[in-house]
Design an enzyme around this catalytic site. Sequence first.
Site, mmCIF file in Angstrom:
data_model
loop_
_atom_site.group_PDB
_atom_site.id
_atom_site.type_symbol
_atom_site.label_atom_id
_atom_site.label_comp_id
_atom_site.label_asym_id
_atom_site.label_seq_id
_atom_site.Cartn_x
_atom_site.Cartn_y
_atom_site.Cartn_z
ATOM 1 N N ASP A 206 -9.968 -3.351 -5.679
ATOM 2 C CA ASP A 206 -8.789 -2.356 -4.727
ATOM 3 C C ASP A 206 -10.315 -1.073 -4.078
ATOM 4 O O ASP A 206 -9.998 -0.478 -5.178
ATOM 5 C CB ASP A 206 -7.856 -2.274 -4.678
ATOM 6 C CG ASP A 206 -6.914 -1.940 -3.349
ATOM 7 O OD1 ASP A 206 -7.461 -1.592 -2.311
ATOM 8 O OD2 ASP A 206 -5.497 -2.147 -3.500
ATOM 9 N N HIS B 92 -7.876 -4.743 -1.646
ATOM 10 C CA HIS B 92 -6.650 -3.907 -0.647
ATOM 11 C C HIS B 92 -5.855 -5.288 0.110
ATOM 12 O O HIS B 92 -4.893 -5.631 0.211
ATOM 13 C CB HIS B 92 -7.115 -2.734 0.062
ATOM 14 C CG HIS B 92 -5.675 -2.064 0.173
ATOM 15 N ND1 HIS B 92 -5.524 -1.290 -0.633
ATOM 16 C CD2 HIS B 92 -5.521 -1.834 1.283
ATOM 17 C CE1 HIS B 92 -4.320 -0.578 -0.056
ATOM 18 N NE2 HIS B 92 -4.080 -1.249 1.213
ATOM 19 N N SER C 121 0.963 -1.480 0.174
ATOM 20 C CA SER C 121 0.030 0.506 -0.115
ATOM 21 C C SER C 121 0.577 1.211 0.568
ATOM 22 O O SER C 121 1.995 1.425 -1.019
ATOM 23 C CB SER C 121 -0.512 0.511 1.133
ATOM 24 O OG SER C 121 -1.896 1.277 1.445
#
Length: 685
Positions: A626, A661, A541
């Site tokens: 995501d 995610h 991330s």
Amino acid sequence: MNIQGITAPKAPIKPYPMTIHEDTRVDNYYWLNDRENPEVIAYLEAENAYTEMVMSPTKAFQEELFEEMKGRIKEQDESVPYRDGEYYYYSRYIEGGEYPLYCRKKHSMDAEEEILLDGNALAKGHDYFSIGGYDISDNEQILAYSIDTISRRNYTLYFKNLQTGELYPETIENTEGGAYAWAADNQTIFYLQRDPQTLLASKVYRHKLGTSASEDVLVYTEEDPQFYMGLGRMKSKKYIVSVSDHNGVSTEYRLLEASNPEGVFKAFYPRQHGLQYSIEHFENKFYIRTNLDDAINFKLMEVVENESHDTTNWKEVIAHREDTYLEGIDVFRHHLVLTERSNALIHLRVINQRTQKEHYLNFGEPAYDAGVGYNPNFDTDLLRFHYTSLTTPSSVFDYNMDTQEKTLMKEQEVLGVFNKEDYQTERLFATARDGVQVPISIVYKKGFKKDGSQPLLQYAYGSYGYSIDPYFSAARLSLLDRGFAFAIAHIRGGQEMGRPWYENGKMLQKKNTFFDFIDVSEYLIQEKWTSKDKLFANGGSAGGLLMGAIINYRPDLYKGILAAVPFVDVVTTMLDETIPLTTGEWEEWGNPKEKEYYDYMKSYSPYDNVVSQEYPNMLVTTGLHDSQVQYWEPAKWVAKLRELKTDNNILLMHCDMSTGHGGASGRFQRFKEVARDYAFVLSLV
């Protein structure tokens, strides 16, 4: 891995100019920003097929690693119960189960078990499944719970009668998972609804049980898209609280007495630029953790109910300290427990409110992670806390705050051949280029040679003030047992060394994050923990942004890179307010509509700074759904790297077409992803 004769996918170049501040950037792969386009899906599937082919020689090894990791986990397992009201609540796993069962027993753990939710049954037929949390009415008879089966973190809210086991007919879609609060009437519940485009929770609704969601009443709207919202019931149960938080800038709490569900939420203290606070209610007062009066590391204050609108009524309880960050508080009838952070370590401080005597818990290791657990009751002298370290499995303790006796309630059981005495953890410090000392937590199996001959995986995050504490991972043993050391670099952008550590790693100081990581890498090489051809880096991330930046600056330092759901197209994303979460991020990265931030952001944005040079071996992962880092960021990045890089090193991308995610949702399925990552780096050693 031999990739001879296997051709990598090549994304078509379709120039897309973008001009702002009299500067034009041309994005050749902007067209990938459309998951409805069959050409986009075909390209992602081609990347997946290429990754599959290149990784095919490691298939058996991946399966070996997966079975090894799975074999360390006790399949039939149970959490430590906690008492809330009339019941003891806990979760447990059954043998072969991917998801937990949430259960309770009345009055005693010897009573008959009541299964509230069976995650395995609810997950049937879904590629992805997540329970977003649950909340039980005051009469302990109605369960509100939420489910996401897409991986966009849009949860559907359901209601279950715990006496009959029947579901109520109404459901509520697009809610924020876990952000629910029952009123005291056992009929009214408040929830946060998300915007379907931005995915920001911005509206608080009131729902009456047994009615259609179309009849729900909107009670509050957050008009500023830079604020994130939260919702819940305070520990005292007196208040329902709605929170609007603009990270690093301001906070606003609004309160409603739970006994008056049709009343109006009122601000505890109106938002003020630069003022942050959080509150805990106890008896007739509130404790306030705040940065009032430039207390950058926060201090603790208190105020009598109904007098909070004037800060002159706030009284200091714990003063601000330059070297200690006040991270949180928990309130008991006779004790205050403070979670503090100094020298990159968590400290739990217990204050006896009757005697004013205080003490800190002693954990006895050089690097560890500890924290206050779930303590729903005021009337107890027992503190539930958790503890782990790089060598100690996750442990749950009950601690008598008067006698200072510590009782181990449970330590994560690691099956197979495991002895924590076989592993060593150390705390190191690397000197960054500006003289700052950057902490490093490192673990290895005893016998590790510090002569530069052994491999090392370096990990960090470095954003949002999120601190990466030294935690145990049973899966990580598969690396340590094969000669790897694992190092966490506590770089700026986190909050390990206090709030200034975060402030010096964001906005126009963001490059400190990247340079700290690089300087830690050089230190580890210089001190012969590893060498350039044995050093690997990992981040996900915002930590994936870190990976993208370091390989642009110093590609020569790393043998391989693992970049998970990487946020790499910083400028374009921060300019597009239609992308979920963008506006709330401006206080972290800056708003590129202002030229100063645009220029700075553009100078480090990984996608904008890919150049014709050699890059390390890389495995990039993403998810089609995501909601936090859109799949097209890593997809475009990989396409551009393929176009410009001058080496023959491996570059792979895997896009999970069914997740978002967090990757796979199952208890064991996620280890298949870890096994793939580990097989990638181990095959390169």
